[in-house]
Design a protein around this motif. Structure first.
Motif, PDB file in Angstrom:
ATOM      1  N   ALA A  34       0.817  -1.186   0.030  1.00 30.78           N
ATOM      2  CA  ALA A  34       0.025   0.118  -0.025  1.00 30.78           C
ATOM      3  C   ALA A  34       0.865   1.237  -0.082  1.00 30.78           C
ATOM      4  O   ALA A  34       1.999   1.227   0.530  1.00 30.78           O
ATOM      5  N   TYR A  36       0.919   5.307   1.040  1.00 29.71           N
ATOM      6  CA  TYR A  36       0.100   6.542   1.987  1.00 29.71           C
ATOM      7  C   TYR A  36       0.767   7.888   1.671  1.00 29.71           C
ATOM      8  O   TYR A  36       1.877   7.959   1.202  1.00 29.71           O
ATOM      9  N   ALA A  43      -2.428  12.883  10.128  1.00 29.92           N
ATOM     10  CA  ALA A  43      -2.365  11.221   9.952  1.00 29.92           C
ATOM     11  C   ALA A  43      -2.017  10.940   8.511  1.00 29.92           C
ATOM     12  O   ALA A  43      -2.492  11.942   7.582  1.00 29.92           O
ATOM     13  N   LEU A  46      -4.422   6.866   2.958  1.00 29.87           N
ATOM     14  CA  LEU A  46      -4.349   5.706   2.206  1.00 29.87           C
ATOM     15  C   LEU A  46      -4.473   6.224   0.594  1.00 29.87           C
ATOM     16  O   LEU A  46      -5.629   6.973   0.478  1.00 29.87           O
ATOM     17  N   TYR A  49      -4.040   0.514  -2.536  1.00 26.60           N
ATOM     18  CA  TYR A  49      -3.579  -0.812  -1.738  1.00 26.60           C
ATOM     19  C   TYR A  49      -3.580  -1.967  -2.638  1.00 26.60           C
ATOM     20  O   TYR A  49      -3.966  -1.909  -3.861  1.00 26.60           O
ATOM     21  N   GLU A  55      -7.737   3.892  -3.833  1.00 28.92           N
ATOM     22  CA  GLU A  55      -8.494   4.123  -2.726  1.00 28.92           C
ATOM     23  C   GLU A  55      -9.706   5.100  -3.272  1.00 28.92           C
ATOM     24  O   GLU A  55      -9.062   6.006  -3.991  1.00 28.92           O
ATOM     25  N   TYR A  87       4.703   7.227   1.882  1.00 30.97           N
ATOM     26  CA  TYR A  87       5.281   5.820   2.473  1.00 30.97           C
ATOM     27  C   TYR A  87       4.631   4.625   1.796  1.00 30.97           C
ATOM     28  O   TYR A  87       3.481   4.778   1.390  1.00 30.97           O
ATOM     29  N   GLN A  89       4.001   0.462   2.242  1.00 32.47           N
ATOM     30  CA  GLN A  89       3.672  -0.561   3.467  1.00 32.47           C
ATOM     31  C   GLN A  89       3.232  -1.645   3.004  1.00 32.47           C
ATOM     32  O   GLN A  89       2.488  -1.962   2.222  1.00 32.47           O
ATOM     33  N   PHE A  96       2.890  -5.898   9.902  1.00 33.46           N
ATOM     34  CA  PHE A  96       3.242  -4.695   8.775  1.00 33.46           C
ATOM     35  C   PHE A  96       4.512  -3.927   8.994  1.00 33.46           C
ATOM     36  O   PHE A  96       5.120  -3.638  10.122  1.00 33.46           O
ATOM     37  N   PHE A  98       6.471  -0.522   7.214  1.00 33.86           N
ATOM     38  CA  PHE A  98       6.545   0.910   6.554  1.00 33.86           C
ATOM     39  C   PHE A  98       7.898   1.105   5.820  1.00 33.86           C
ATOM     40  O   PHE A  98       8.771   0.723   6.547  1.00 33.86           O
TER      41      PHE A  98
ATOM     42  N   ILE B  37      -0.193   2.696  15.584  1.00 36.76           N
ATOM     43  CA  ILE B  37       0.993   2.873  14.621  1.00 36.76           C
ATOM     44  C   ILE B  37       1.551   4.219  15.388  1.00 36.76           C
ATOM     45  O   ILE B  37       0.767   5.055  16.012  1.00 36.76           O
ATOM     46  N   LEU B  45       7.014   5.706  10.090  1.00 35.41           N
ATOM     47  CA  LEU B  45       5.912   5.145  10.743  1.00 35.41           C
ATOM     48  C   LEU B  45       6.347   3.785  11.170  1.00 35.41           C
ATOM     49  O   LEU B  45       6.835   2.945  10.458  1.00 35.41           O
ATOM     50  N   TRP B  47       4.712   0.296  12.762  1.00 33.31           N
ATOM     51  CA  TRP B  47       3.353  -0.530  13.283  1.00 33.31           C
ATOM     52  C   TRP B  47       3.723  -1.074  14.687  1.00 33.31           C
ATOM     53  O   TRP B  47       4.619  -1.939  14.913  1.00 33.31           O
ATOM     54  N   TYR B  94      -0.851   6.754  16.646  1.00 32.58           N
ATOM     55  CA  TYR B  94      -2.248   6.759  15.828  1.00 32.58           C
ATOM     56  C   TYR B  94      -3.013   5.469  16.025  1.00 32.58           C
ATOM     57  O   TYR B  94      -2.231   4.286  15.882  1.00 32.58           O
ATOM     58  N   VAL B  98      -7.818  -1.261   9.894  1.00 37.55           N
ATOM     59  CA  VAL B  98      -7.144  -2.327   8.917  1.00 37.55           C
ATOM     60  C   VAL B  98      -8.324  -3.118   8.140  1.00 37.55           C
ATOM     61  O   VAL B  98      -8.777  -3.892   8.992  1.00 37.55           O
ATOM     62  N   ALA B 104      -4.601  -2.800   4.603  1.00 39.01           N
ATOM     63  CA  ALA B 104      -4.073  -1.582   4.398  1.00 39.01           C
ATOM     64  C   ALA B 104      -4.787  -0.650   5.411  1.00 39.01           C
ATOM     65  O   ALA B 104      -6.017  -0.986   5.781  1.00 39.01           O
ATOM     66  N   PHE B 105      -4.203   0.573   5.967  1.00 35.62           N
ATOM     67  CA  PHE B 105      -4.655   1.289   6.837  1.00 35.62           C
ATOM     68  C   PHE B 105      -5.665   2.315   6.237  1.00 35.62           C
ATOM     69  O   PHE B 105      -5.175   3.518   5.694  1.00 35.62           O
ATOM     70  N   ASP B 106      -7.036   2.239   6.196  1.00 35.10           N
ATOM     71  CA  ASP B 106      -7.933   3.176   5.639  1.00 35.10           C
ATOM     72  C   ASP B 106      -8.373   4.163   6.402  1.00 35.10           C
ATOM     73  O   ASP B 106      -9.007   5.242   5.826  1.00 35.10           O
ATOM     74  N   TRP B 108      -7.867   6.594   9.789  1.00 34.16           N
ATOM     75  CA  TRP B 108      -6.830   6.636  11.045  1.00 34.16           C
ATOM     76  C   TRP B 108      -7.387   7.706  12.030  1.00 34.16           C
ATOM     77  O   TRP B 108      -8.264   8.618  11.708  1.00 34.16           O
ATOM     78  N   GLY B 109      -6.911   7.697  13.190  1.00 34.81           N
ATOM     79  CA  GLY B 109      -7.268   8.589  14.249  1.00 34.81           C
ATOM     80  C   GLY B 109      -6.477   9.935  14.031  1.00 34.81           C
ATOM     81  O   GLY B 109      -5.352   9.977  12.982  1.00 34.81           O
TER      82      GLY B 109
END
Lengths: 107, 118
Positions: A34, A36, A43, A46, A49, A55, A87, A89, A96, A98, B37, B45, B47, B94, B98, B104-106, B108-109
């Motif tokens: 993926a 980003y 943050a 995405l 993926y 996306e 990034y 990933q 995972f 990155f 993360i 980043l 994880w 964060y 997923v 994939a991380f779609d 986020w906080g």
């Protein structure tokens, strides 16, 4: 553990330029790759993926490709909103990782 | 639209335990893993780990001995605890969703800055 590298670490480009970022894995990761975009103080967002699936809501100028251990993110025509850090990933065996990131700057 | 809202203590002393929470608004837990993360200042980043609705967890090998992630579906919250913190644990943390189908991380906080300093 699978390690990820990205090149270049920093890229300077002009508006309208075609930009390519490469991500390499230390071993084959199938298509669980993926991409980003992250802007300062925000943050990550995405973009792509499963190597090449865009996306929802991401502009079509972003394109992902690759397989095995080498993957690329291409921005076909760089726009002002695209200046950010990118990034990659990977996912493999319940972990995972990155990449270290590629900063895209204005030339 | 799913939103993640996180909170927790932002300043810790070495050897203390980091504790963060993340509320899930507007979505289902089913079909997803819920991750933490982190990102040290000016760096990339990392994880930390994940949990699903059934309580199945996976942790980063480098942090596994100090990390606990839990999920409270009745409160729609997940939690992170990181014990025996050191200065190198200083980072923005964060929470993220997923999708099992994409890995994939779609979502986020907003991120929580945690500083470890004596």
């Amino acid at each position: 553990d699978i390690q990820m590298t990205q090149s270049p670490s920093t890229l300077s480009a002009s508006i309208g330029a075609r930009v390519t970022i490469t991500c390499r894995a230390s071993q084959s990761i199938s298509n669980w790759l993926a991409w980003y975009q992250q802007k300062p103080g925000k943050a990550p967002k995405l973009l792509i993926y499963k190597t090449s699936t865009l996306e929802s809501g991401v502009p079509s100028r972003f394109r992902g490709s690759g397989s095995g251990t080498e993957f690329t993110l291409t921005i076909s025509s760089l726009q002002p909103d695209d200046f950010a850090t990118y990034y990659c990933q990977q996912y493999n065996s319940y972990t995972f990782t990155f990449g270290p990131g590629t900063r895209v700057e204005i030339k | 639209q799913v939103q993640l809202q996180q909170w927790g203590a932002g300043l810790l002393k070495p050897s203390e335990t980091l504790s963060l929470k993340c509320a899930v608004h507007g979505g289902s837990f089913s079909g997803y893993y819920w991750s933490w993360i982190r990102q040290p200042p000016g760096k990339g980043l990392e994880w930390i780990g994940e949990i699903n609705q059934s309580g199945n967890t996976h942790y980063s090998p480098s942090l596994k001995s100090r990390v606990t992630i839990s999920l409270d579906t009745s409160e729609s919250q997940m939690s992170l605890r990181l014990s025996s913190v050191i200065a190198a644990d200083t980072a923005v943390y964060y929470c993220a969703r997923v999708a099992v189908a994409t890995n994939a991380f779609d979502v986020w906080g907003q991120g929580t800055m945690v500083i470890v300093s004596s």
